[in-house]
Design a protein around this motif. Structure first.
Motif, PDB file in Angstrom:
ATOM      1  N   LEU A   1       0.968  -1.254  -0.152  1.00 37.58           N
ATOM      2  CA  LEU A   1       0.180  -0.065  -0.006  1.00 37.58           C
ATOM      3  C   LEU A   1       0.773   1.367   0.128  1.00 37.58           C
ATOM      4  O   LEU A   1       0.608   2.236  -0.847  1.00 37.58           O
ATOM      5  CB  LEU A   1      -1.052   0.020   1.213  1.00 37.58           C
ATOM      6  CG  LEU A   1      -2.085  -1.097   1.162  1.00 37.58           C
ATOM      7  CD1 LEU A   1      -3.025  -0.568   2.436  1.00 37.58           C
ATOM      8  CD2 LEU A   1      -2.866  -1.132   0.087  1.00 37.58           C
ATOM      9  N   GLU A   2       1.944   1.058   0.983  1.00 35.18           N
ATOM     10  CA  GLU A   2       2.907   2.415   0.869  1.00 35.18           C
ATOM     11  C   GLU A   2       3.643   2.656  -0.426  1.00 35.18           C
ATOM     12  O   GLU A   2       3.556   3.711  -0.830  1.00 35.18           O
ATOM     13  CB  GLU A   2       3.971   2.306   1.754  1.00 35.18           C
ATOM     14  CG  GLU A   2       3.290   2.261   3.424  1.00 35.18           C
ATOM     15  CD  GLU A   2       3.933   3.190   4.430  1.00 35.18           C
ATOM     16  OE1 GLU A   2       4.423   4.174   3.997  1.00 35.18           O
ATOM     17  OE2 GLU A   2       3.799   2.730   5.435  1.00 35.18           O
TER      18      GLU A   2
ATOM     19  N   ASP B   1       1.193   4.211  -3.033  1.00 29.79           N
ATOM     20  CA  ASP B   1       0.869   5.539  -2.649  1.00 29.79           C
ATOM     21  C   ASP B   1       2.190   6.419  -3.001  1.00 29.79           C
ATOM     22  O   ASP B   1       1.713   7.362  -3.556  1.00 29.79           O
ATOM     23  CB  ASP B   1       0.778   5.854  -1.289  1.00 29.79           C
ATOM     24  CG  ASP B   1      -0.361   6.859  -0.934  1.00 29.79           C
ATOM     25  OD1 ASP B   1      -0.232   7.668   0.061  1.00 29.79           O
ATOM     26  OD2 ASP B   1      -1.180   7.122  -1.776  1.00 29.79           O
TER      27      ASP B   1
ATOM     28  N   LEU C   1      -2.336   7.697   2.139  1.00 31.44           N
ATOM     29  CA  LEU C   1      -1.974   8.111   3.472  1.00 31.44           C
ATOM     30  C   LEU C   1      -1.945   9.520   3.691  1.00 31.44           C
ATOM     31  O   LEU C   1      -1.804  10.372   2.670  1.00 31.44           O
ATOM     32  CB  LEU C   1      -0.337   7.686   3.641  1.00 31.44           C
ATOM     33  CG  LEU C   1      -0.144   6.250   3.886  1.00 31.44           C
ATOM     34  CD1 LEU C   1       0.850   5.534   3.268  1.00 31.44           C
ATOM     35  CD2 LEU C   1      -0.168   5.972   5.681  1.00 31.44           C
TER      36      LEU C   1
ATOM     37  N   TYR D   1      -5.617   4.657   3.839  1.00 34.09           N
ATOM     38  CA  TYR D   1      -4.786   3.552   4.079  1.00 34.09           C
ATOM     39  C   TYR D   1      -5.305   2.604   5.255  1.00 34.09           C
ATOM     40  O   TYR D   1      -5.336   1.451   5.178  1.00 34.09           O
ATOM     41  CB  TYR D   1      -3.366   4.066   4.124  1.00 34.09           C
ATOM     42  CG  TYR D   1      -2.497   3.211   5.156  1.00 34.09           C
ATOM     43  CD1 TYR D   1      -2.457   3.317   6.577  1.00 34.09           C
ATOM     44  CD2 TYR D   1      -1.587   2.290   4.369  1.00 34.09           C
ATOM     45  CE1 TYR D   1      -1.423   2.523   7.046  1.00 34.09           C
ATOM     46  CE2 TYR D   1      -0.447   1.597   5.161  1.00 34.09           C
ATOM     47  CZ  TYR D   1      -0.650   1.630   6.342  1.00 34.09           C
ATOM     48  OH  TYR D   1       0.582   0.762   7.210  1.00 34.09           O
TER      49      TYR D   1
END
Lengths: 231, 222
Positions: free
Chosen positions: B71-72, B75, B84, B151
């Protein structure tokens, strides 16, 4: 540009490797801070207020912000004070660095805790798991000065504690896993790590470490005996 | 520039779903490779030799593992529709609660699910204690991320998907709307979001799967 020393505070026990990660990161960035010594057997109201979920050190207090969990604190520091970056800039490299940080917590830190707090078979299990984790780490570090190559960075800060702490841990708990012949790469990297200026100048005194770890080991054994088990 | 994006995942894993939802929110095209955990492909073993697990996102041949890390990565690589928060402290809080979810909430709910009798009764209080923290985080907010899904909503998405299924199987209220009104509302709002609803694994298959997962535990204490 760093904040004044009263604006940044670090709650710690004095000997936990997780708080020293934070000290190294703050020193690397040139951020002034105040260290507040916690007695973890008698937690202060400040600690309970700033980390109500886990009630554990380290906790970084920055003005009105309080951040806990050491890897999360490291990223907060890197994102708040931009000089001397700790994590790589490239998203792929960042993802890989975070992955290996998580790996080290799962496959090195956790087995070390098991080897330290348990006895008998459970301890042996922890030691075996630690050996396997170190096998993988060896593959990652062999031939490199630091995890990022020539430059000291995030992964060194995350994993580097074993360069100093593992010795006291093993001595106090009566096991030995750091075989230089099995892990020549890790052995050399540990030496490189301990030579870095901010590390050399920022390590807890060895006599305090040894006496603390002997005490913690005795507490763990007493707990096991009172519950009559090895885990 | 042609981007090659592949997602190795299972049809049901909540960790995989996080990534599916993130890619959907970002509007990204990608190829799905469904994995059978009993018979993992050579590709997964090559892309994730350390843990041999899915999900794995492969972007232009480079693998990224661990759902929250994926996910990070997503992003940081695709800037549209941020997941985020930008502020370092808000970001730290999102990471903290996501970790709390995986380390504490999920295992405590799972313990209630797989245990029986007295053991199950005793598992309820710790699970409820963990949920109370989440309830507090939702005060004054539609989503954990604020006005839009972010997130942390994706990190907790497994709850919106799984809780009612687990409750049906064990015939027990895990997230009681009277005790956790905000969390219950969030679970419904999240599930009803068009982006989320589109990628929801079939409920009947999920019930069947989790009933099967519970079986060995029932037999252990029989």
């Amino acid at each position: 540009m760093s904040s004044s020393s009263t604006e940044v505070q670090l709650l710690g026990s004095g000997v936990s490797p997780f708080e020293w990660r934070i000290i190294w990161a703050l020193k690397w960035k040139g951020v002034d801070f105040e260290f507040i010594q916690e007695d973890v057997s008698n937690k202060s109201s400040l600690l309970l207020e700033k980390n109500p979920v886990y009630k554990m050190i380290p906790v970084l207090i920055h003005g009105r912000n309080s951040v806990s969990e050491s890897l999360i604190i490291l990223e907060y520091i890197d994102e708040t004070w931009k000089e001397n970056p700790i994590l790589p800039a490239d998203p792929t490299e960042r993802a890989h660095a975070r992955f290996w940080a998580k790996f080290s917590e799962d496959k090195i830190t956790e087995p070390i805790k098991q080897a330290f707090h348990c006895a008998g078979e459970k301890q042996a299990e922890g030691v075996k798991a630690l050996g396997e984790g170190l096998d993988i780490l060896e593959g990652k570090i062999r031939g490199k000065k630091f995890f990022g190559g020539d430059s000291f960075g995030y992964l060194d800060i995350v994993v580097g504690w074993i360069s100093y702490w593992l010795h006291f841990n093993q001595e106090a708990a009566g096991y030995n896993v750091m075989d230089q012949e099995r892990y020549p790469g890790i052995d050399q990297w540990m030496k490189n790590f301990l030579e870095v200026e901010i590390i050399k100048e920022n390590l807890p005194p060895s006599d305090e470490m040894m006496s603390s770890y002997i005490m913690y080991r005795e507490m763990s054994l007493a707990f096991l005996n009172s519950n009559n088990k090895s885990d | 520039m042609a981007e090659e994006l592949k997602l190795f995942r299972t049809w049901s894993s909540p960790y995989s779903l996080r990534v599916v939802h993130a890619l959907k929110i970002k509007g990204l095209e990608y190829e799905t490779i469904l994995e059978d955990l009993q018979n993992k492909s050579a590709a997964v073993l090559e892309y994730n030799p350390t843990y041999k697990k899915v999900p794995v996102l492969v972007h232009n041949g480079k693998p990224i593992c661990e759902s929250l890390l994926i996910l990070e990565y997503i992003d940081e690589t695709w800037k549209q529709r941020p997941l985020l928060p930008q502020d370092p402290y808000q970001k730290a809080m999102a990471r903290f609660w996501a970790k709390f979810g995986d380390d504490k909430v999920l295992p405590s709910i799972w313990t209630v699910f797989i245990s029986q009798g007295k053991e199950q009764e005793e598992a309820i209080a710790p699970a409820a204690g963990n949920l109370k923290f989440l309830e507090e985080q939702l005060k004054g907010k539609k989503f954990f991320g604020g006005e839009t899904i972010g997130y942390l909503d994706l990190a907790f998405g497994w709850m919106a998907n799984l809780i009612s299924i687990l409750e049906e199987i064990v015939d027990l209220k895990l997230v009681d709307p009277e005790i956790f009104p905000l969390l219950s509302t969030w679970m419904n709002t999240f599930s009803d979001d068009p982006v989320i609803k589109e990628c929801w694994p079939p409920r009947d298959k999920m019930v069947e799967k989790f009933k099967a997962m519970r079986e060995p535990y029932l037999q252990r204490t029989a």
